[in-house]
Design a protein around this motif. Structure first.
Motif, PDB file in Angstrom:
ATOM      1  N   TYR A  51     -16.866  16.105  -2.754  1.00  0.00           N
ATOM      2  CA  TYR A  51     -16.151  17.247  -2.211  1.00  0.00           C
ATOM      3  C   TYR A  51     -15.245  16.810  -1.055  1.00  0.00           C
ATOM      4  O   TYR A  51     -14.156  17.340  -0.883  1.00  0.00           O
ATOM      5  CB  TYR A  51     -17.157  18.297  -1.724  1.00  0.00           C
ATOM      6  CG  TYR A  51     -16.538  19.618  -1.368  1.00  0.00           C
ATOM      7  CD1 TYR A  51     -16.234  20.545  -2.352  1.00  0.00           C
ATOM      8  CD2 TYR A  51     -16.245  19.934  -0.048  1.00  0.00           C
ATOM      9  CE1 TYR A  51     -15.650  21.757  -2.036  1.00  0.00           C
ATOM     10  CE2 TYR A  51     -15.666  21.144   0.286  1.00  0.00           C
ATOM     11  CZ  TYR A  51     -15.369  22.054  -0.713  1.00  0.00           C
ATOM     12  OH  TYR A  51     -14.796  23.251  -0.397  1.00  0.00           O
ATOM     13  N   ARG A  52     -15.700  15.810  -0.281  1.00  0.00           N
ATOM     14  CA  ARG A  52     -14.924  15.318   0.857  1.00  0.00           C
ATOM     15  C   ARG A  52     -14.247  13.976   0.583  1.00  0.00           C
ATOM     16  O   ARG A  52     -13.278  13.630   1.241  1.00  0.00           O
ATOM     17  CB  ARG A  52     -15.843  15.178   2.074  1.00  0.00           C
ATOM     18  CG  ARG A  52     -16.294  16.489   2.644  1.00  0.00           C
ATOM     19  CD  ARG A  52     -17.093  16.286   3.915  1.00  0.00           C
ATOM     20  NE  ARG A  52     -18.290  15.492   3.702  1.00  0.00           N
ATOM     21  CZ  ARG A  52     -19.471  16.001   3.375  1.00  0.00           C
ATOM     22  NH1 ARG A  52     -19.608  17.285   3.220  1.00  0.00           N
ATOM     23  NH2 ARG A  52     -20.510  15.226   3.207  1.00  0.00           N
ATOM     24  N   PHE A  54     -12.157  11.597  -1.870  1.00  0.00           N
ATOM     25  CA  PHE A  54     -11.287  11.713  -3.036  1.00  0.00           C
ATOM     26  C   PHE A  54     -11.136  10.395  -3.782  1.00  0.00           C
ATOM     27  O   PHE A  54     -10.604  10.379  -4.886  1.00  0.00           O
ATOM     28  CB  PHE A  54      -9.910  12.211  -2.610  1.00  0.00           C
ATOM     29  CG  PHE A  54      -9.983  13.414  -1.724  1.00  0.00           C
ATOM     30  CD1 PHE A  54     -10.626  14.561  -2.138  1.00  0.00           C
ATOM     31  CD2 PHE A  54      -9.417  13.386  -0.464  1.00  0.00           C
ATOM     32  CE1 PHE A  54     -10.697  15.672  -1.328  1.00  0.00           C
ATOM     33  CE2 PHE A  54      -9.487  14.495   0.365  1.00  0.00           C
ATOM     34  CZ  PHE A  54     -10.135  15.639  -0.071  1.00  0.00           C
ATOM     35  N   GLU A  91      -5.846  18.856   0.048  1.00  0.00           N
ATOM     36  CA  GLU A  91      -7.211  18.407  -0.250  1.00  0.00           C
ATOM     37  C   GLU A  91      -7.792  19.069  -1.494  1.00  0.00           C
ATOM     38  O   GLU A  91      -8.444  18.436  -2.299  1.00  0.00           O
ATOM     39  CB  GLU A  91      -8.133  18.691   0.934  1.00  0.00           C
ATOM     40  CG  GLU A  91      -7.938  17.784   2.097  1.00  0.00           C
ATOM     41  CD  GLU A  91      -8.951  18.058   3.193  1.00  0.00           C
ATOM     42  OE1 GLU A  91      -9.862  18.878   2.994  1.00  0.00           O
ATOM     43  OE2 GLU A  91      -8.825  17.433   4.255  1.00  0.00           O
ATOM     44  N   ARG A  95      -9.119  16.936  -4.745  1.00  0.00           N
ATOM     45  CA  ARG A  95     -10.558  16.984  -5.012  1.00  0.00           C
ATOM     46  C   ARG A  95     -10.827  17.267  -6.482  1.00  0.00           C
ATOM     47  O   ARG A  95     -11.749  16.730  -7.070  1.00  0.00           O
ATOM     48  CB  ARG A  95     -11.189  18.069  -4.140  1.00  0.00           C
ATOM     49  CG  ARG A  95     -12.637  18.294  -4.398  1.00  0.00           C
ATOM     50  CD  ARG A  95     -13.212  19.442  -3.584  1.00  0.00           C
ATOM     51  NE  ARG A  95     -12.874  19.316  -2.181  1.00  0.00           N
ATOM     52  CZ  ARG A  95     -12.196  20.229  -1.492  1.00  0.00           C
ATOM     53  NH1 ARG A  95     -11.799  21.339  -2.056  1.00  0.00           N
ATOM     54  NH2 ARG A  95     -11.924  20.036  -0.229  1.00  0.00           N
ATOM     55  N   LEU A 130     -16.673  21.692  -7.890  1.00  0.00           N
ATOM     56  CA  LEU A 130     -16.089  21.346  -6.590  1.00  0.00           C
ATOM     57  C   LEU A 130     -15.181  22.441  -6.034  1.00  0.00           C
ATOM     58  O   LEU A 130     -14.463  22.214  -5.059  1.00  0.00           O
ATOM     59  CB  LEU A 130     -15.290  20.038  -6.697  1.00  0.00           C
ATOM     60  CG  LEU A 130     -16.086  18.794  -7.072  1.00  0.00           C
ATOM     61  CD1 LEU A 130     -15.159  17.601  -7.188  1.00  0.00           C
ATOM     62  CD2 LEU A 130     -17.179  18.522  -6.063  1.00  0.00           C
TER      63      LEU A 130
END
Length: 135
Positions: A51-52, A54, A91, A95, A130
């Motif tokens: 999720y954070r 990539f 983001e 993601r 996600l």
């Protein structure tokens, strides 16, 4: 009557022999399966980290390090990471909306007390949504 008592005398011995044989088999096959279960948990945790993070190469390296701590030898070819709807930009787009992690590996386990090796194959599949959490 005597034949009944002789059979009854052998039952505790047979029961003990079965328990010892069962314990021997559990002692052999439990450690690889416990390690596989722990690696499955680490793969699920990696889905959450995606999720954070990539960069899928970093995620693979993290999984390889975690597998090494469990005495499992993995290479990048054993791990497949796929994301859905990945785009350039902010983001959320980088993601993706969904992630799948597949791990497959083989291991050999030596039978205690005898010189025999058993080949074990494991496959792990985890997936995670996600998208942003909607309350």
């Amino acid at each position: 009557m005597r034949s009944e008592s002789r059979i009854a005398d052998k039952i505790p011995f047979l029961l003990i022999a079965l328990i010892v044989a069962g314990a021997y088999i559990v002692a052999i096959f439990a450690p690889p399966h416990i390690n596989n279960f722990q690696l499955r948990r680490k793969a699920q945790q990696t889905c959450y980290e995606a999720y954070r993070e990539f960069n899928d190469t970093k995620l693979k390296k993290y999984l390889i390090q975690e597998a090494a701590s469990l005495d499992i030898e993995l290479i990048e070819d054993n791990i497949s990471i796929e994301r859905e709807n990945v785009k350039d930009g902010n983001e959320r787009n980088r993601r993706g909306t969904y992630i799948w992690i597949d791990i497959s590996y083989d291991t050999e386990y030596k039978w205690p007390l005898i010189e025999k090796y058993e080949a074990l194959s494991f496959e792990i599949h985890v997936e995670e949504d996600l998208n942003y959490v909607k309350w």
